[in-house]
Enzyme design. Structure first.
Site, mmCIF file in Angstrom:
data_model
loop_
_atom_site.group_PDB
_atom_site.id
_atom_site.type_symbol
_atom_site.label_atom_id
_atom_site.label_comp_id
_atom_site.label_asym_id
_atom_site.label_seq_id
_atom_site.Cartn_x
_atom_site.Cartn_y
_atom_site.Cartn_z
ATOM 1 N N VAL A 1 -20.575 96.138 -9.190
ATOM 2 C CA VAL A 1 -20.287 97.353 -8.376
ATOM 3 C C VAL A 1 -19.057 98.242 -8.619
ATOM 4 C CG1 VAL A 1 -21.566 96.013 -6.455
ATOM 5 C CG2 VAL A 1 -18.801 95.682 -6.734
ATOM 6 N N TYR B 1 -5.363 91.685 -4.042
ATOM 7 C CA TYR B 1 -6.577 91.393 -2.948
ATOM 8 C C TYR B 1 -6.292 91.813 -1.601
ATOM 9 C CZ TYR B 1 -10.159 88.592 -0.839
ATOM 10 O OH TYR B 1 -11.398 88.011 -0.101
#
Length: 248
Positions: free
Chosen positions: A61, A152
């Site tokens: 992705v 993150y």
């Protein structure tokens, strides 16, 4: 109620929470295309388990060209999805001064750019086919940061705003929401938080009003709500499934 011959796409849908989301969608009557990037063994097990209801496709992705090829392949071989679940994610923990350019890019490209590429590739066909639902899988660290996770945390914070932007621009035909897991019983969670050790488990449970770890099935319950008719007036929202740990 089963959905008559409808299609769902789940990125990272062959292990962990993603696998449970794929399972639930098949039980709701969806044909599911689940993507994976590297763990072919888990993908094959998922395909064997769900047989004709699930197809697995290797896809990255974080690569916009690969996502475009995926969209073409899905449309040609399976049709247009009514549900898109952006679940694929990557976590590379480092102290902020130790995050390399590669660590930063890989996490942002997977967790934030990936859902954007997927929505951009699939939404035009979903709009033509009377819409549907996009669900982005977020993280509590989008709101409350943690140590050693600047890449993150930033990616998941961005995903919350991407969810809202998509919800605004794709309305009223496509609903877009963010589903956020708290402490859910997965192999990664058990390892990261050392829940097999009573000291660490008790400290963790002290933070959760319901005094227990959630199950992947409970995440699937929330997904079922978000993609179902009961959430027809819900878009641009975040749904946190965490036993009350983060009351935001």
């Amino acid at each position: 109620m089963k959905s008559p011959d409808k299609l769902a796409v789940v990125t990272g849908g062959t292990k962990g929470i993603g696998l449970e989301l794929s399972r639930r969608l098949t039980r709701m009557g969806y044909r599911v295309v689940a993507t994976f990037r590297s763990d072919e063994e888990s993908a094959n097990r998922a395909a064997q388990e769900m047989k004709k209801n699930l197809s697995v496709i290797r896809s990255d992705v974080s690569d916009p060209d690969d996502v475009a090829r995926l969209a073409d392949r899905v449309r040609a071989g399976h049709g247009t999805p009514q549900v898109l679940v952006n679940n694929a994610g990557l976590n590379i923990d480092r102290p902020v001064l130790g995050i390399s350019d590669s660590d930063w890019r890989r996490v942002l490209d997977t967790n934030l750019s990936g859902p954007f590429y997927m929505a951009r590739a699939f939404a035009p066909h979903m709009l033509e086919a009377d819409g549907g639902s996009i669900v982005n899988i977020g993280a509590t660290t989008a709101i409350r940061p943690r140590l050693n996770g600047a890449n993150y945390c930033s990616s998941k914070a961005g995903l919350l705003h991407l969810t809202k932007c998509l919800a605004m621009e794709l309305a009223p035909t496509i609903r877009v929401n963010c589903l956020i897991p708290g402490m859910i019983d997965t192999e990664e969670m058990r390892t990261r938080y050392r829940v097999a050790e009573p000291e660490y488990m008790n400290a963790l449970l002290d933070e959760i009003p319901q005094r227990r770890i959630g199950s992947p099935e409970e995440m699937a319950d929330a997904l079922e709500f978000l993609v179902g008719a009961g959430a027809a007036y819900v878009t641009g929202q975040k749904l946190i499934v965490d036993g009350g740990q983060f009351m935001w």
